[in-house]
Design a protein around this motif. Structure first.
Motif, PDB file in Angstrom:
ATOM      1  N   ARG A  31      16.507 -12.608  11.859  1.00  0.00           N
ATOM      2  CA  ARG A  31      15.157 -13.093  12.152  1.00  0.00           C
ATOM      3  C   ARG A  31      14.590 -13.798  10.934  1.00  0.00           C
ATOM      4  NH1 ARG A  31      10.693  -9.299  12.231  1.00  0.00           N
ATOM      5  NH2 ARG A  31       9.637 -10.978  13.366  1.00  0.00           N
ATOM      6  N   ILE A  32      13.639 -14.680  11.185  1.00  0.00           N
ATOM      7  CA  ILE A  32      12.942 -15.407  10.131  1.00  0.00           C
ATOM      8  C   ILE A  32      11.592 -14.752   9.892  1.00  0.00           C
ATOM      9  CG2 ILE A  32      11.991 -17.628   9.433  1.00  0.00           C
ATOM     10  CD1 ILE A  32      15.021 -17.584   9.628  1.00  0.00           C
ATOM     11  N   ALA A  33      11.217 -14.593   8.621  1.00  0.00           N
ATOM     12  CA  ALA A  33       9.910 -14.021   8.273  1.00  0.00           C
ATOM     13  C   ALA A  33       9.313 -14.786   7.114  1.00  0.00           C
ATOM     14  CB  ALA A  33      10.053 -12.538   7.907  1.00  0.00           C
ATOM     15  N   HIS A  34       8.003 -14.875   7.095  1.00  0.00           N
ATOM     16  CA  HIS A  34       7.310 -15.474   5.954  1.00  0.00           C
ATOM     17  C   HIS A  34       7.447 -14.545   4.757  1.00  0.00           C
ATOM     18  CE1 HIS A  34       3.982 -17.028   3.484  1.00  0.00           C
ATOM     19  NE2 HIS A  34       4.116 -18.147   4.183  1.00  0.00           N
ATOM     20  N   PHE A  35       7.578 -15.131   3.574  1.00  0.00           N
ATOM     21  CA  PHE A  35       7.825 -14.285   2.406  1.00  0.00           C
ATOM     22  C   PHE A  35       6.645 -13.366   2.086  1.00  0.00           C
ATOM     23  CE2 PHE A  35       5.341 -17.565   0.379  1.00  0.00           C
ATOM     24  CZ  PHE A  35       4.801 -16.998  -0.781  1.00  0.00           C
ATOM     25  N   GLU A  36       5.458 -13.676   2.606  1.00  0.00           N
ATOM     26  CA  GLU A  36       4.301 -12.804   2.392  1.00  0.00           C
ATOM     27  C   GLU A  36       4.168 -11.736   3.472  1.00  0.00           C
ATOM     28  OE1 GLU A  36       1.138 -15.686   2.095  1.00  0.00           O
ATOM     29  OE2 GLU A  36       1.172 -15.576  -0.093  1.00  0.00           O
ATOM     30  N   ASP A  37       5.146 -11.669   4.363  1.00  0.00           N
ATOM     31  CA  ASP A  37       5.162 -10.640   5.406  1.00  0.00           C
ATOM     32  C   ASP A  37       6.303  -9.652   5.205  1.00  0.00           C
ATOM     33  OD1 ASP A  37       2.925 -11.241   6.992  1.00  0.00           O
ATOM     34  OD2 ASP A  37       4.002 -12.854   8.012  1.00  0.00           O
ATOM     35  N   ILE A  38       6.852  -9.596   3.989  1.00  0.00           N
ATOM     36  CA  ILE A  38       7.947  -8.675   3.713  1.00  0.00           C
ATOM     37  C   ILE A  38       7.600  -7.789   2.519  1.00  0.00           C
ATOM     38  CG2 ILE A  38       9.642 -10.324   4.592  1.00  0.00           C
ATOM     39  CD1 ILE A  38      10.475 -10.868   1.695  1.00  0.00           C
ATOM     40  N   ALA A  39       8.302  -6.674   2.414  1.00  0.00           N
ATOM     41  CA  ALA A  39       8.193  -5.786   1.250  1.00  0.00           C
ATOM     42  C   ALA A  39       9.550  -5.165   1.008  1.00  0.00           C
ATOM     43  CB  ALA A  39       7.137  -4.708   1.475  1.00  0.00           C
ATOM     44  N   ILE A  40       9.868  -4.941  -0.257  1.00  0.00           N
ATOM     45  CA  ILE A  40      11.162  -4.376  -0.633  1.00  0.00           C
ATOM     46  C   ILE A  40      11.246  -2.909  -0.215  1.00  0.00           C
ATOM     47  CG2 ILE A  40      12.625  -3.769  -2.599  1.00  0.00           C
ATOM     48  CD1 ILE A  40      11.516  -6.231  -4.042  1.00  0.00           C
ATOM     49  N   VAL A  41      12.412  -2.526   0.294  1.00  0.00           N
ATOM     50  CA  VAL A  41      12.679  -1.150   0.705  1.00  0.00           C
ATOM     51  C   VAL A  41      13.737  -0.560  -0.240  1.00  0.00           C
ATOM     52  CG1 VAL A  41      13.471   0.366   2.549  1.00  0.00           C
ATOM     53  CG2 VAL A  41      12.172  -1.706   3.114  1.00  0.00           C
ATOM     54  N   PRO A  42      13.402   0.468  -0.995  1.00  0.00           N
ATOM     55  CA  PRO A  42      14.384   1.086  -1.904  1.00  0.00           C
ATOM     56  C   PRO A  42      15.584   1.649  -1.151  1.00  0.00           C
ATOM     57  CG  PRO A  42      12.153   1.815  -2.414  1.00  0.00           C
ATOM     58  CD  PRO A  42      12.073   1.086  -1.105  1.00  0.00           C
ATOM     59  N   ASP A  43      16.671   1.833  -1.878  1.00  0.00           N
ATOM     60  CA  ASP A  43      17.918   2.295  -1.253  1.00  0.00           C
ATOM     61  C   ASP A  43      17.798   3.681  -0.622  1.00  0.00           C
ATOM     62  OD1 ASP A  43      19.175  -0.041  -1.954  1.00  0.00           O
ATOM     63  OD2 ASP A  43      20.104   0.770  -3.771  1.00  0.00           O
ATOM     64  N   ASP A  44      16.890   4.508  -1.148  1.00  0.00           N
ATOM     65  CA  ASP A  44      16.777   5.871  -0.622  1.00  0.00           C
ATOM     66  C   ASP A  44      15.765   5.995   0.519  1.00  0.00           C
ATOM     67  OD1 ASP A  44      14.613   5.399  -2.257  1.00  0.00           O
ATOM     68  OD2 ASP A  44      14.639   7.365  -3.221  1.00  0.00           O
ATOM     69  N   VAL A  45      15.292   4.867   1.037  1.00  0.00           N
ATOM     70  CA  VAL A  45      14.382   4.874   2.194  1.00  0.00           C
ATOM     71  C   VAL A  45      15.129   4.341   3.407  1.00  0.00           C
ATOM     72  CG1 VAL A  45      12.283   3.900   3.198  1.00  0.00           C
ATOM     73  CG2 VAL A  45      12.304   4.613   0.799  1.00  0.00           C
ATOM     74  N   ASP A  46      15.120   5.086   4.485  1.00  0.00           N
ATOM     75  CA  ASP A  46      15.781   4.682   5.717  1.00  0.00           C
ATOM     76  C   ASP A  46      15.125   3.421   6.279  1.00  0.00           C
ATOM     77  OD1 ASP A  46      17.561   5.409   8.134  1.00  0.00           O
ATOM     78  OD2 ASP A  46      15.565   5.185   9.014  1.00  0.00           O
ATOM     79  N   LEU A  47      15.938   2.448   6.644  1.00  0.00           N
ATOM     80  CA  LEU A  47      15.398   1.188   7.153  1.00  0.00           C
ATOM     81  C   LEU A  47      14.677   1.370   8.486  1.00  0.00           C
ATOM     82  CD1 LEU A  47      18.267  -1.295   6.209  1.00  0.00           C
ATOM     83  CD2 LEU A  47      15.965  -1.202   5.228  1.00  0.00           C
ATOM     84  N   GLY A  48      15.116   2.323   9.289  1.00  0.00           N
ATOM     85  CA  GLY A  48      14.412   2.594  10.538  1.00  0.00           C
ATOM     86  C   GLY A  48      13.012   3.116  10.300  1.00  0.00           C
ATOM     87  N   ASP A  49      12.870   4.044   9.341  1.00  0.00           N
ATOM     88  CA  ASP A  49      11.544   4.541   8.985  1.00  0.00           C
ATOM     89  C   ASP A  49      10.664   3.414   8.464  1.00  0.00           C
ATOM     90  OD1 ASP A  49      11.714   7.293   9.626  1.00  0.00           O
ATOM     91  OD2 ASP A  49      12.819   7.690   7.796  1.00  0.00           O
ATOM     92  N   ALA A  50      11.236   2.560   7.614  1.00  0.00           N
ATOM     93  CA  ALA A  50      10.471   1.453   7.053  1.00  0.00           C
ATOM     94  C   ALA A  50       9.984   0.503   8.145  1.00  0.00           C
ATOM     95  CB  ALA A  50      11.314   0.699   6.030  1.00  0.00           C
ATOM     96  N   ALA A  51      10.834   0.233   9.132  1.00  0.00           N
ATOM     97  CA  ALA A  51      10.469  -0.699  10.200  1.00  0.00           C
ATOM     98  C   ALA A  51       9.255  -0.217  10.988  1.00  0.00           C
ATOM     99  CB  ALA A  51      11.656  -0.911  11.138  1.00  0.00           C
ATOM    100  N   THR A  52       9.096   1.098  11.134  1.00  0.00           N
ATOM    101  CA  THR A  52       7.972   1.625  11.914  1.00  0.00           C
ATOM    102  C   THR A  52       6.620   1.349  11.265  1.00  0.00           C
ATOM    103  OG1 THR A  52       7.980   3.823  10.889  1.00  0.00           O
ATOM    104  CG2 THR A  52       9.436   3.493  12.780  1.00  0.00           C
ATOM    105  N   LEU A  53       6.620   0.988   9.993  1.00  0.00           N
ATOM    106  CA  LEU A  53       5.362   0.751   9.283  1.00  0.00           C
ATOM    107  C   LEU A  53       4.833  -0.672   9.444  1.00  0.00           C
ATOM    108  CD1 LEU A  53       6.098   2.536   5.871  1.00  0.00           C
ATOM    109  CD2 LEU A  53       4.882   3.454   7.859  1.00  0.00           C
ATOM    110  N   ALA A  54       5.673  -1.589   9.904  1.00  0.00           N
ATOM    111  CA  ALA A  54       5.328  -3.001   9.820  1.00  0.00           C
ATOM    112  C   ALA A  54       4.020  -3.348  10.528  1.00  0.00           C
ATOM    113  CB  ALA A  54       6.475  -3.848  10.361  1.00  0.00           C
ATOM    114  N   THR A  55       3.851  -2.882  11.750  1.00  0.00           N
ATOM    115  CA  THR A  55       2.585  -3.134  12.457  1.00  0.00           C
ATOM    116  C   THR A  55       1.654  -1.927  12.402  1.00  0.00           C
ATOM    117  OG1 THR A  55       3.480  -4.808  13.967  1.00  0.00           O
ATOM    118  CG2 THR A  55       1.538  -3.605  14.711  1.00  0.00           C
ATOM    119  N   ALA A  56       2.152  -0.752  12.774  1.00  0.00           N
ATOM    120  CA  ALA A  56       1.293   0.439  12.842  1.00  0.00           C
ATOM    121  C   ALA A  56       0.761   0.825  11.460  1.00  0.00           C
ATOM    122  CB  ALA A  56       2.054   1.601  13.457  1.00  0.00           C
ATOM    123  N   GLY A  57       1.633   0.837  10.468  1.00  0.00           N
ATOM    124  CA  GLY A  57       1.207   1.215   9.124  1.00  0.00           C
ATOM    125  C   GLY A  57       0.268   0.199   8.507  1.00  0.00           C
TER     126      GLY A  57
END
Length: 304
Positions: A91-117
């Protein structure tokens, strides 16, 4: 690459050319997709135009950077939000709509924050600090409500959660609610009301504001009109009623604040359903069922 596209017969897994980023954009190889009710409802019930690729919330790895774009390097794990294109292998995203996810954070958990969080943090901080204030949250069992409870508590507020389900009381207390109610009839006054239901709930909330308080209206799940007989109470309190939606707002800075809280364990996500991405349509139907709590996450196959 493969992606889910709206066709004459519904949502179908399709194949096409890999998308390429333009200036200000990055391409992300998607590893996890988190579903939201709004997009799922339209996908299931035919609210998108033919050819549209839905998808707001994803997490994965940057695979390409658009010309002249200041973004983390290729190979960086990120969470991203956009208004379309997320239900895809890339997928394509604007660079101001992303944030780095550390290696010890599950990507699925991180994804749940994008809109709700981003919505929860954005609405709580819209008009300044909440330290020492009383925050009342309706629809508190939903994904935005659960995150708002935790963030309000971290912000130093006294948190009142309102949910129709008595069974959710203990879990909301564990998240940080000081008090859990099943309706607004005996609710205390508050400095900030995060109102997610709309309709009669919004009307009742107007009468619960402290002097100078505010209502942030960010949902209309009630499906009923809000009929106000007048705004005398609101005028006497000097309170305000505002609508809030994350909409087209750039969320990268909000996500960058949320990810460290997730990493440290101060913020908990609630994934109720996790399936392979080829079960996306079934998952979209599931989260629309009455009583579904939390988020649904779809995992894409490992590319290694």
């Amino acid at each position: 690459m493969h992606f889910y596209r709206v066709t004459d017969t519904g949502l179908e897994l399709s194949e096409g050319d890999r998308t390429r980023p333009s200036a200000g954009e990055v391409a992300i190889d998607v590893a996890a997709i988190a579903l939201n009710r709004g997009e799922s409802r339209r996908a299931v019930h035919g609210g998108f135009i033919k050819g549209f690729v839905p998808g707001w919330d994803t997490a994965g790895v940057i695979s390409e950077i658009g010309p002249g774009t200041k973004a983390p390097p290729v190979g960086t794990r990120v969470v991203a939000r956009g208004l379309s294109g997320g239900w895809a292998e890339c997928r394509i995203a604007h660079f101001e709509d992303i944030a780095i996810v550390p290696d010890d954070v599950d990507l699925g958990d991180a994804a749940t924050l994008a809109t709700a969080g981003a919505t929860a943090l954005g609405v709580l901080t819209r008009n300044g600090p909440i330290l020492g204030r009383t925050v009342l949250i309706t629809g508190a069992s939903g994904s935005v409500g659960q995150l708002a409870i935790q963030l309000a508590r971290l912000g130093g507020a006294r948190v009142i959660a309102v949910t129709r389900s008595k069974a959710d009381r203990e879990s909301l207390i564990e998240l940080g609610a000081d008090q859990v109610l099943t309706d607004l009839e005996n609710a205390p006054h508050a400095d900030l009301i995060v109102e997610t239901l709309g309709g009669p709930s919004l009307v009742r909330a107007v009468n619960l504001l402290n002097v100078g308080g505010q209502i942030q209206s960010l949902g209309w799940s009630a499906g009923e009109d809000a009929v106000f007989s007048g705004f005398d109470t609101l005028m006497k309190s000097g309170g305000t009623l505002q609508g809030f939606a994350i909409g087209e707002r750039r969320v990268g800075s909000l996500l960058a604040q949320l990810i460290p809280l997730l990493q440290s364990g101060k913020l908990r996500t609630s994934i109720q359903l996790r399936r392979p991405w080829d079960e996306l349509l079934e998952a979209a139907v599931a989260i629309l069922q009455p009583g579904f709590r939390g988020k649904a996450v779809l995992d894409l196959p490992d590319r290694d």
